[in-house]
Design a protein around this motif. Structure first.
Motif, PDB file in Angstrom:
ATOM      1  N   THR A   1       7.850   3.739  -7.207  1.00 14.45           N
ATOM      2  CA  THR A   1       9.737   4.693  -7.372  1.00 14.45           C
ATOM      3  C   THR A   1       9.476   4.866  -9.168  1.00 14.45           C
ATOM      4  OG1 THR A   1      11.297   2.711  -7.605  1.00 14.45           O
ATOM      5  CG2 THR A   1      10.609   4.341  -5.628  1.00 14.45           C
ATOM      6  N   TYR A   2       8.955   4.032 -10.568  1.00 17.88           N
ATOM      7  CA  TYR A   2       8.725   4.600 -11.357  1.00 17.88           C
ATOM      8  C   TYR A   2       7.190   4.483 -11.507  1.00 17.88           C
ATOM      9  CZ  TYR A   2      13.603   1.758 -11.603  1.00 17.88           C
ATOM     10  OH  TYR A   2      14.806   2.577 -11.443  1.00 17.88           O
ATOM     11  N   ASP A   3       7.554   5.809 -12.297  1.00 14.85           N
ATOM     12  CA  ASP A   3       6.235   6.028 -13.219  1.00 14.85           C
ATOM     13  C   ASP A   3       5.257   5.808 -14.443  1.00 14.85           C
ATOM     14  OD1 ASP A   3       5.886   8.959 -11.822  1.00 14.85           O
ATOM     15  OD2 ASP A   3       7.476   9.537 -12.613  1.00 14.85           O
TER      16      ASP A   3
ATOM     17  N   VAL B   1      -3.786   0.815 -16.380  1.00 13.62           N
ATOM     18  CA  VAL B   1      -3.159   2.141 -14.898  1.00 13.62           C
ATOM     19  C   VAL B   1      -3.245   1.477 -13.377  1.00 13.62           C
ATOM     20  CG1 VAL B   1      -4.379   4.499 -14.828  1.00 13.62           C
ATOM     21  CG2 VAL B   1      -4.107   3.857 -16.763  1.00 13.62           C
ATOM     22  N   LYS B   2      -2.631   1.816 -12.985  1.00 12.33           N
ATOM     23  CA  LYS B   2      -2.470   1.405 -11.566  1.00 12.33           C
ATOM     24  C   LYS B   2      -3.843   2.044 -10.479  1.00 12.33           C
ATOM     25  CE  LYS B   2      -0.125   1.251  -7.002  1.00 12.33           C
ATOM     26  NZ  LYS B   2       1.655   0.502  -6.717  1.00 12.33           N
ATOM     27  N   GLN B   3      -4.296   1.804 -10.140  1.00 14.72           N
ATOM     28  CA  GLN B   3      -5.814   2.866  -9.699  1.00 14.72           C
ATOM     29  C   GLN B   3      -4.720   3.137  -7.986  1.00 14.72           C
ATOM     30  OE1 GLN B   3      -8.274   0.201  -8.692  1.00 14.72           O
ATOM     31  NE2 GLN B   3      -9.448  -0.549 -10.179  1.00 14.72           N
ATOM     32  N   TYR B   4      -5.454   4.439  -7.637  1.00 14.38           N
ATOM     33  CA  TYR B   4      -5.456   4.770  -6.259  1.00 14.38           C
ATOM     34  C   TYR B   4      -5.924   4.107  -4.973  1.00 14.38           C
ATOM     35  CZ  TYR B   4      -3.724   8.687  -3.175  1.00 14.38           C
ATOM     36  OH  TYR B   4      -3.972   9.323  -1.881  1.00 14.38           O
ATOM     37  N   TRP B   5      -4.527   4.012  -4.338  1.00 17.91           N
ATOM     38  CA  TRP B   5      -5.238   3.923  -3.350  1.00 17.91           C
ATOM     39  C   TRP B   5      -4.277   3.523  -1.731  1.00 17.91           C
ATOM     40  CZ3 TRP B   5      -3.327  -1.159  -0.995  1.00 17.91           C
ATOM     41  CH2 TRP B   5      -2.544  -1.928  -1.590  1.00 17.91           C
TER      42      TRP B   5
ATOM     43  N   PRO C   1       0.662  -1.186   0.222  1.00 17.99           N
ATOM     44  CA  PRO C   1       0.112  -0.286  -0.338  1.00 17.99           C
ATOM     45  C   PRO C   1       0.593   1.481  -0.103  1.00 17.99           C
ATOM     46  CG  PRO C   1       0.563  -0.803   1.977  1.00 17.99           C
ATOM     47  CD  PRO C   1       0.879  -2.092   1.470  1.00 17.99           C
ATOM     48  N   ALA C   2       0.522   2.511  -1.175  1.00 19.74           N
ATOM     49  CA  ALA C   2       1.410   3.843  -0.142  1.00 19.74           C
ATOM     50  C   ALA C   2       0.298   4.509   1.506  1.00 19.74           C
ATOM     51  CB  ALA C   2       0.838   4.445  -1.209  1.00 19.74           C
ATOM     52  N   PRO C   3       1.673   5.278   1.451  1.00 14.25           N
ATOM     53  CA  PRO C   3       1.039   5.789   2.611  1.00 14.25           C
ATOM     54  C   PRO C   3      -0.012   6.751   2.612  1.00 14.25           C
ATOM     55  CG  PRO C   3       2.895   6.515   1.618  1.00 14.25           C
ATOM     56  CD  PRO C   3       2.851   5.116   0.824  1.00 14.25           C
ATOM     57  N   LYS C   4      -0.771   6.956   3.795  1.00  8.95           N
ATOM     58  CA  LYS C   4      -1.766   7.782   3.785  1.00  8.95           C
ATOM     59  C   LYS C   4      -1.757   8.984   3.127  1.00  8.95           C
ATOM     60  CE  LYS C   4      -5.310   5.716   7.264  1.00  8.95           C
ATOM     61  NZ  LYS C   4      -5.779   6.170   8.230  1.00  8.95           N
ATOM     62  N   GLY C   5      -1.983  10.000   2.444  1.00  7.82           N
ATOM     63  CA  GLY C   5      -1.433  10.823   2.160  1.00  7.82           C
ATOM     64  C   GLY C   5      -0.743  10.984   1.159  1.00  7.82           C
ATOM     65  N   TYR C   6      -0.705   9.724  -0.162  1.00  9.76           N
ATOM     66  CA  TYR C   6       0.708  10.204  -0.712  1.00  9.76           C
ATOM     67  C   TYR C   6       0.144  10.607  -2.211  1.00  9.76           C
ATOM     68  CZ  TYR C   6       3.445   7.840  -4.755  1.00  9.76           C
ATOM     69  OH  TYR C   6       4.286   8.172  -5.908  1.00  9.76           O
TER      70      TYR C   6
ATOM     71  N   ASP D   1       3.659  -4.396  -9.453  1.00  7.62           N
ATOM     72  CA  ASP D   1       2.550  -3.527  -8.726  1.00  7.62           C
ATOM     73  C   ASP D   1       3.418  -2.648  -7.325  1.00  7.62           C
ATOM     74  OD1 ASP D   1      -0.182  -2.783  -8.590  1.00  7.62           O
ATOM     75  OD2 ASP D   1       0.872  -3.199  -5.934  1.00  7.62           O
ATOM     76  N   ARG D   2       4.927  -3.165  -7.222  1.00 10.90           N
ATOM     77  CA  ARG D   2       5.314  -2.980  -5.571  1.00 10.90           C
ATOM     78  C   ARG D   2       5.911  -1.836  -6.942  1.00 10.90           C
ATOM     79  NH1 ARG D   2      10.364  -2.882  -3.494  1.00 10.90           N
ATOM     80  NH2 ARG D   2      10.918  -3.383  -5.196  1.00 10.90           N
ATOM     81  N   ILE D   3       6.758  -1.679  -7.470  1.00 11.83           N
ATOM     82  CA  ILE D   3       7.844  -0.664  -7.896  1.00 11.83           C
ATOM     83  C   ILE D   3       6.527   0.773  -8.659  1.00 11.83           C
ATOM     84  CG2 ILE D   3       9.900  -2.713  -7.706  1.00 11.83           C
ATOM     85  CD1 ILE D   3      10.576  -1.949 -11.048  1.00 11.83           C
ATOM     86  N   LEU D   4       5.496   0.736  -8.998  1.00 13.14           N
ATOM     87  CA  LEU D   4       5.000   1.668 -10.342  1.00 13.14           C
ATOM     88  C   LEU D   4       4.068   2.390  -8.983  1.00 13.14           C
ATOM     89  CD1 LEU D   4       4.165   2.310 -12.989  1.00 13.14           C
ATOM     90  CD2 LEU D   4       2.032   0.158 -12.734  1.00 13.14           C
ATOM     91  N   ARG D   5       4.222   3.378  -9.375  1.00 14.33           N
ATOM     92  CA  ARG D   5       3.666   4.611  -8.471  1.00 14.33           C
ATOM     93  C   ARG D   5       1.961   4.624  -8.709  1.00 14.33           C
ATOM     94  NH1 ARG D   5       7.475   8.175  -6.437  1.00 14.33           N
ATOM     95  NH2 ARG D   5       9.258   8.968  -8.370  1.00 14.33           N
ATOM     96  N   PRO D   6       1.354   5.068  -7.535  1.00  6.26           N
ATOM     97  CA  PRO D   6       0.154   4.751  -7.835  1.00  6.26           C
ATOM     98  C   PRO D   6      -0.940   5.417  -8.847  1.00  6.26           C
ATOM     99  CG  PRO D   6       0.283   5.046  -5.417  1.00  6.26           C
ATOM    100  CD  PRO D   6       1.515   5.315  -5.929  1.00  6.26           C
TER     101      PRO D   6
END
Length: 623
Positions: free
Chosen positions: A531-533, A609-613, A145-150, A558-563
């Motif tokens: 870390t990758y767009d 496209v990776k969804q934002y969560w 997961p991305a941290p809250k507020g990412y 998925d781990r290295i791809l940004r939301p």
């Protein structure tokens, strides 16, 4: 049963034959013959389309029904909505279950550089800071997961100076490196003034000092290596001088230094000079740099300097800034014994002489050496006393032990590389000399043409590719670097990955003035999460078919791809259908597209496209 519909005028012609006089019989017969011929043609065409010839035709036809322009993806949104400014699965037999989020404690998880696992390995030669990947049974099968507020990082060049606090919420360096101007915390962002341990007044002034000796401005120096990079300000400020820097540092007590570098939009990996060879080919870099990087250059009989020599191009430069340089004036401020510093510098000077490096400058605490164009000319012969030559292939380095030996010069050691950007599209020396088996100059140039064509198709699918939306880009199977070369822009950089299973072409990529790394995609990459767009992968899943699980590769992507980051996969349709079913369970929006040459080509394109969560969210957001 096939049904055909004829145009009204054709039906009228047929009906008219019943009432026409004999004068029109010849014309009517010709009309009937034409109509029957058309019917037969469409019957055969329909049968062919349903015969299975040309894999993926039925899939492609469904896709192209979405609109007149088959290359536009109407239901994928590549825009960011959270800006800082504001194994093979047969889907016919198995139902893909949704991948669950990992626990919040894994937000910054680096599988092959896990701190807890690292402490179980020996401390000598920095072994515990090297790659130690989990065995198959310990691999996570959840989504980081991305941290809250990412939020999406700032666009370059603003990202060089500012990083949203929520993306890497670690303040330790703001205290530890406060007087050195590494990083400052200001409200909801970190600010990077451009300072470093050896250049607290800023990287620009420091680089100006180097450029008075090293020909940085004319394109001679294009690729650089920064060992022990900190937050990579040296590489960040070299970018505007058209120098691309591969920076690395360990994941240690300097928390998140490489993560900060990548959030800034600067190429970097988690890595260390330890017991294993660096994951780069020989003669890769025009310049190597250490600014108080704490690497014991004079120890181990000069092993670390010999490894730098392997990756340093003939005529390249090595910069050492900090202890022990100018020890006579600094030993008190460094709180070191002058005898120890003197001995340390003596060892460095001796190894440099052995490697045929000439010291061309020593100014303050900075010394610069240049590697001779043909080292063998300085040693006299292969039997020079005190020189032990390496016997292994200097480009075969993946998990290979670092050796205390000198990499011998090759027959084209004194080749002078063209300045950048001319170097990008010139014939690389490894191709010109026939060093890459089965690859002629014509084949290489054809590969370049193909990637320009592929990129043109990608831009029709995703019109944001070269807009500045994507800064950090990865090519998971880079070949000769054709994708990166076609994409070349000051707005972005590409990490060109050459899989260990593929043909070894990474040396060619560096000779073009691009950067990259060796990697095995059955393991996690040496980077932080998010870390990758944009990630591009050509034939990766076909390459790893039956080698490791597809889901492990996708989970790592998925781990290295940004939301809200994007993915472009190019592969055979059967492979992509399996990948698509897995990706759909990973909170990715996907679309399968035709090859740019049409629906009859079995190779297809899968875009996602990776969804934002974020941590704690039960649903995704693409508002």
């Amino acid at each position: 049963m096939y049904h055909f519909f004829l145009p009204p005028d054709a039906i009228g012609c047929i009906m008219a034959t019943k009432g026409n006089s004999g004068d029109n019989r010849t014309r009517s017969s010709v009309t009937i013959f034409i109509v029957i011929g058309l019917c037969c043609f469409f019957y055969l065409l329909g049968a062919w389309q349903r015969s299975g010839f040309g894999k993926g035709d039925s899939i492609a036809l469904e896709i192209t029904k979405t609109g007149a322009d088959c290359n536009i993806v109407p239901n994928l949104n590549f825009e960011t909505h959270h800006s800082g400014d504001a194994g093979i699965v047969d889907q016919s037999k198995s139902k893909i279950k949704k991948f669950k989020p990992c626990s919040a404690k894994y937000t910054d998880y680096t599988p092959c550089h896990d701190q807890k696992r690292a402490m179980t390995f020996p401390r000598n030669d920095m072994i515990y800071r090297e790659r130690h990947c989990p065995p198959q049974e310990q691999k996570l099968k959840c989504l980081i997961p991305a941290p809250k507020g990412y939020v999406t990082p700032f666009s370059w060049p603003k990202s060089r100076d500012y990083v949203p606090f929520a993306n890497a919420p670690y303040k330790a360096l703001t205290v530890e490196k406060a007087i050195q101007n590494w990083i400052q915390y200001e409200g909801n962002v970190f600010r990077f003034p451009g300072g470093g341990t050896q250049f607290p007044q800023g990287a620009d002034a420091y680089i100006d000092q180097l450029a008075s000796v090293i020909p940085i401005a004319n394109g001679t120096v294009r690729t650089a290596l920064d060992t022990g990079c900190g937050v990579a300000s040296w590489g960040a400020y070299l970018w505007k001088r058209n120098v691309v820097t591969m920076s690395f540092a360990p994941r240690d007590n300097h928390e998140a230094q490489v993560q900060f570098a990548l959030e800034r939009g600067v190429p970097a990996i988690v890595g260390v000079l330890g017991s294993i060879k660096l994951p780069y080919p020989s003669k890769a870099f025009d310049m190597a740099h250490c600014s108080r990087c704490l690497i014991p250059w004079g120890s181990n009989d000069g092993k670390y300097m010999m490894e730098v020599d392997r990756v340093l191009r003939p005529g390249g430069f090595w910069v050492l800034s900090g202890p022990p340089i100018n020890w006579k004036n600094n030993y008190k401020s460094w709180q070191r014994e002058k005898e120890d510093l003197e001995e340390e510098q003596r060892k460095i000077e001796d190894v440099a002489k052995l490697l045929c490096w000439e010291k061309i400058s020593e100014n303050g605490e900075t010394a610069i050496w240049q590697k001779t164009l043909n080292p063998e000319s300085c040693r006299g012969s292969e039997d020079a006393p005190g020189v032990a030559y390496c016997s292994q292939d200097p480009d075969d380095v993946w998990y290979k032990k670092m050796e205390t030996c000198v990499t011998p010069a090759t027959s084209n050691a004194d080749v002078e590389y063209k300045p950048y950007p001319e170097r990008l599209n010139a014939i690389p020396p490894r191709i010109a000399s026939g060093s890459v088996p089965g690859v002629s100059e014509d084949k290489y140039m054809e590969d370049n043409r193909q990637w320009k064509k592929h990129l043109s198709a990608y831009k029709k699918i995703n019109r944001l590719i070269d807009s500045g939306r994507y800064r950090n880009i990865m090519d998971m199977n880079a070949g000769f670097g054709g994708f990166a070369a076609a994409l070349d822009s000051p707005k972005l950089w590409v990490m060109n990955v050459v899989p260990t299973l593929a043909e070894n072409t990474l040396g060619v990529i560096y000779e073009r003035g691009l950067i990259g790394i060796y990697h095995d995609w059955c393991e996690a990459f040496s980077t932080y999460p998010r870390t990758y767009d944009l990630i591009h992968a050509n034939g990766v899943f076909s390459l790893y078919k039956d080698k490791c699980d597809f889901e492990d590769i996708l989970i790592e992507m998925d781990r290295i791809l940004r939301p809200e980051g994007a993915v472009i996969l190019r592969d055979e349709v059967d492979v992509l259908m399996n990948v698509k079913s897995l990706a759909g369970a990973m909170r990715w929006d996907t679309k399968l597209m035709d090859h740019e040459d049409g629906p009859l080509i079995p190779e297809k394109i899968l875009v996602a496209v990776k969804q934002y969560w974020v941590v704690g969210s039960n649903s995704t957001s693409t508002r």
